[in-house]
Design a protein around this motif. Structure first.
Motif, mmCIF file in Angstrom:
data_model
loop_
_atom_site.group_PDB
_atom_site.id
_atom_site.type_symbol
_atom_site.label_atom_id
_atom_site.label_comp_id
_atom_site.label_asym_id
_atom_site.label_seq_id
_atom_site.Cartn_x
_atom_site.Cartn_y
_atom_site.Cartn_z
ATOM 1 N N GLN A 210 0.795 -1.227 0.000
ATOM 2 C CA GLN A 210 0.000 0.000 0.000
ATOM 3 C C GLN A 210 0.829 1.280 0.000
ATOM 4 O OE1 GLN A 210 -3.400 -0.389 -0.283
ATOM 5 N NE2 GLN A 210 -2.763 -2.534 -0.449
ATOM 6 N N VAL A 211 2.135 1.154 -0.181
ATOM 7 C CA VAL A 211 3.009 2.326 -0.142
ATOM 8 C C VAL A 211 2.704 3.254 -1.316
ATOM 9 C CG1 VAL A 211 5.397 3.108 -0.148
ATOM 10 C CG2 VAL A 211 4.789 0.960 0.967
ATOM 11 N N ILE A 212 2.610 4.561 -1.050
ATOM 12 C CA ILE A 212 2.436 5.546 -2.110
ATOM 13 C C ILE A 212 3.772 5.715 -2.829
ATOM 14 C CG2 ILE A 212 1.809 7.932 -2.632
ATOM 15 C CD1 ILE A 212 0.222 7.967 -0.005
ATOM 16 N N PRO A 213 3.845 5.443 -4.117
ATOM 17 C CA PRO A 213 5.140 5.427 -4.807
ATOM 18 C C PRO A 213 5.926 6.731 -4.692
ATOM 19 C CG PRO A 213 3.428 4.443 -6.184
ATOM 20 C CD PRO A 213 2.732 5.052 -5.004
ATOM 21 N N ASP A 214 5.266 7.867 -4.807
ATOM 22 C CA ASP A 214 5.983 9.144 -4.849
ATOM 23 C C ASP A 214 6.575 9.553 -3.508
ATOM 24 O OD1 ASP A 214 5.372 9.331 -7.508
ATOM 25 O OD2 ASP A 214 3.605 10.612 -7.205
ATOM 26 N N THR A 215 5.981 9.110 -2.413
ATOM 27 C CA THR A 215 6.426 9.559 -1.093
ATOM 28 C C THR A 215 7.036 8.450 -0.251
ATOM 29 O OG1 THR A 215 4.260 9.156 -0.079
ATOM 30 C CG2 THR A 215 4.620 11.331 -1.071
ATOM 31 N N GLU A 225 -4.569 9.488 -1.584
ATOM 32 C CA GLU A 225 -3.260 9.884 -2.088
ATOM 33 C C GLU A 225 -2.452 10.684 -1.071
ATOM 34 O OE1 GLU A 225 -3.840 11.980 -5.711
ATOM 35 O OE2 GLU A 225 -4.614 10.225 -6.800
ATOM 36 N N ASP A 226 -3.107 11.216 -0.037
ATOM 37 C CA ASP A 226 -2.394 12.020 0.952
ATOM 38 C C ASP A 226 -1.731 11.113 1.987
ATOM 39 O OD1 ASP A 226 -3.150 14.402 -0.202
ATOM 40 O OD2 ASP A 226 -5.011 14.528 0.959
ATOM 41 N N PRO A 227 -0.415 11.233 2.174
ATOM 42 C CA PRO A 227 0.260 10.410 3.195
ATOM 43 C C PRO A 227 -0.111 10.864 4.591
ATOM 44 C CG PRO A 227 1.785 11.990 2.254
ATOM 45 C CD PRO A 227 0.524 12.110 1.452
ATOM 46 N N GLU A 228 -0.126 9.919 5.523
ATOM 47 C CA GLU A 228 -0.432 10.242 6.912
ATOM 48 C C GLU A 228 0.679 9.719 7.809
ATOM 49 O OE1 GLU A 228 -4.178 9.711 9.915
ATOM 50 O OE2 GLU A 228 -2.833 8.057 9.507
ATOM 51 N N VAL A 229 1.157 10.561 8.701
ATOM 52 C CA VAL A 229 2.328 10.218 9.508
ATOM 53 C C VAL A 229 2.034 9.071 10.475
ATOM 54 C CG1 VAL A 229 1.861 11.941 11.299
ATOM 55 C CG2 VAL A 229 4.205 11.190 10.862
ATOM 56 N N ILE A 230 0.838 9.010 11.052
ATOM 57 C CA ILE A 230 0.528 7.966 12.029
ATOM 58 C C ILE A 230 0.470 6.601 11.347
ATOM 59 C CG2 ILE A 230 -1.212 7.093 13.638
ATOM 60 C CD1 ILE A 230 -1.930 9.993 14.253
ATOM 61 N N SER A 279 11.969 -2.366 -3.934
ATOM 62 C CA SER A 279 13.359 -2.422 -4.351
ATOM 63 C C SER A 279 14.124 -1.139 -4.098
ATOM 64 C CB SER A 279 13.426 -2.728 -5.851
ATOM 65 O OG SER A 279 12.734 -1.754 -6.583
ATOM 66 N N ARG A 280 13.473 -0.137 -3.512
ATOM 67 C CA ARG A 280 14.187 1.107 -3.252
ATOM 68 C C ARG A 280 13.981 1.500 -1.792
ATOM 69 N NH1 ARG A 280 10.689 5.244 -2.847
ATOM 70 N NH2 ARG A 280 8.573 5.001 -3.668
ATOM 71 N N PRO A 281 14.800 2.412 -1.258
ATOM 72 C CA PRO A 281 14.625 2.812 0.130
ATOM 73 C C PRO A 281 13.233 3.381 0.370
ATOM 74 C CG PRO A 281 16.714 3.603 -0.715
ATOM 75 C CD PRO A 281 15.955 3.052 -1.880
ATOM 76 N N TRP A 282 12.679 3.045 1.507
ATOM 77 C CA TRP A 282 11.355 3.539 1.892
ATOM 78 C C TRP A 282 11.569 4.574 2.975
ATOM 79 C CZ3 TRP A 282 7.159 0.153 4.658
ATOM 80 C CH2 TRP A 282 5.958 0.874 4.716
ATOM 81 N N CYS A 283 11.455 5.840 2.626
ATOM 82 C CA CYS A 283 11.761 6.919 3.552
ATOM 83 C C CYS A 283 10.519 7.747 3.801
ATOM 84 C CB CYS A 283 12.862 7.833 3.017
ATOM 85 S SG CYS A 283 14.362 6.964 2.582
#
Length: 301
Positions: A210-215, A225-230, A279-283
């Motif tokens: 479920q990771v948003i690719p851009d963020t 589409e809006d990321p949430e910190v919690i 395959s890429r860092p998840w930050c």
């Protein structure tokens, strides 16, 4: 600003607070506001952030301030009993034993009420997962509320969907909830019951997709589409605690004592059970994430 408040220079303190509000959002800005906030409204979760240790003069002053707020009973959050029980067990002494017992009794009553509804009358998953998560942070709460915890965890697991997520109803429509799933997963992991290993693994497997690719972050509910910190922070902890990946290198920037991963980052490269590879860092970019619809004190530790 804090010095101005302590010395009664209210006008100067207000001007400084107004000036600070114009600063862009950042962790440094949030930290600078903590001392003033805790002076105005003693909040149990904020004392560890400031590095105030139990069994110290500062810790004792913190107990006095929190107990005074509890005694006044004004502007207390809905989850105050969990905060108070956790705090008094950690910071308090025999003098506060009666208040601690009272807070534990309130927690038990609240958890029993959450477990009574069925079907459409059942409590939202977030409302069930949150007290379980709060209990998991305190050995005292786990020990004293073990029966209430057992009832809620069993109910929670029964509501898990086949794909691994938990649904939340928004405007009458069930939707896969990222925050709800991450919260439930971390609570089950922290409570450490091996009976729920399969449920945890399915949930973690679903969260990774479920990771948003851009963020590299997660929204509150699937499809947003809006990321949430919690949701993002809890999901990262769930994955870090799981055995879903063989080796998860982590880079935790611990910005303050008692605070959990604030800017976690890792790279996962294993594919399992048909899940796609990260395959890429998840930050997590904290400044781009939002904490919508949540007034709770999510002090992760």
């Amino acid at each position: 600003m804090l010095e101005a408040r302590r010395e009664g220079r209210r006008r100067e303190a207000a001007e400084l607070a107004e000036e600070l509000e114009d600063f862009p959002p950042s962790l440094e800005k949030a930290l600078s506001l903590v001392p003033a906030r805790i002076l105005q409204q003693p909040t149990p979760e904020l004392y560890p952030i400031l590095g105030i240790e139990p069994r110290t003069p500062q810790g004792r002053n913190a107990v006095v301030a929190v107990v005074a707020r509890d005694h006044n009973g004004q502007d207390l959050p809905a989850d105050w009993s969990y905060s108070l029980a956790w705090f008094l067990d950690l910071y308090g002494s025999a003098t506060e034993a009666g208040r601690l017992d009272g807070a534990l009794a309130e927690c038990a009553t609240h958890m029993i009420a959450l477990g009574t509804g069925e079907g459409e009358a059942a409590a939202p998953v977030e409302d069930i997962g949150y007290p379980l998560w709060r209990c998991s942070r305190s050995p005292k709460l786990i020990g004293d509320l073990r029966r209430e915890i057992a009832v809620l965890t069993d109910r929670l697991v029964r509501r898990q969907e086949g794909g691994g997520c938990w649904n939340e109803t928004r405007e009458g429509v069930p939707r896969p909830g990222l925050r709800a799933t991450a919260l439930a997963t971390v609570a089950l992991q922290r409570l450490g019951d091996d009976r729920y290993h399969d449920a945890i693994r399915k949930a973690v497997s679903w969260l990774i997709t479920q990771v948003i690719p851009d963020t590299g972050a997660l929204p509150r509910d699937a499809g947003e589409e809006d990321p949430e910190v919690i949701a993002t922070t809890l999901a990262m902890e769930a994955i870090r605690r799981s055995d879903f990946v063989d080796d998860v290198p982590t880079c935790w920037r611990l910005e303050m004592p008692g605070w959990s991963p604030v800017r976690p980052c890792w790279e996962a490269g294993r594919q399992s059970r048909g899940q796609r590879i990260l395959s890429r860092p998840w930050c997590l970019n904290i400044s781009r994430a939002k904490t919508r619809c949540c007034g709770r004190s999510m002090a992760f530790s």
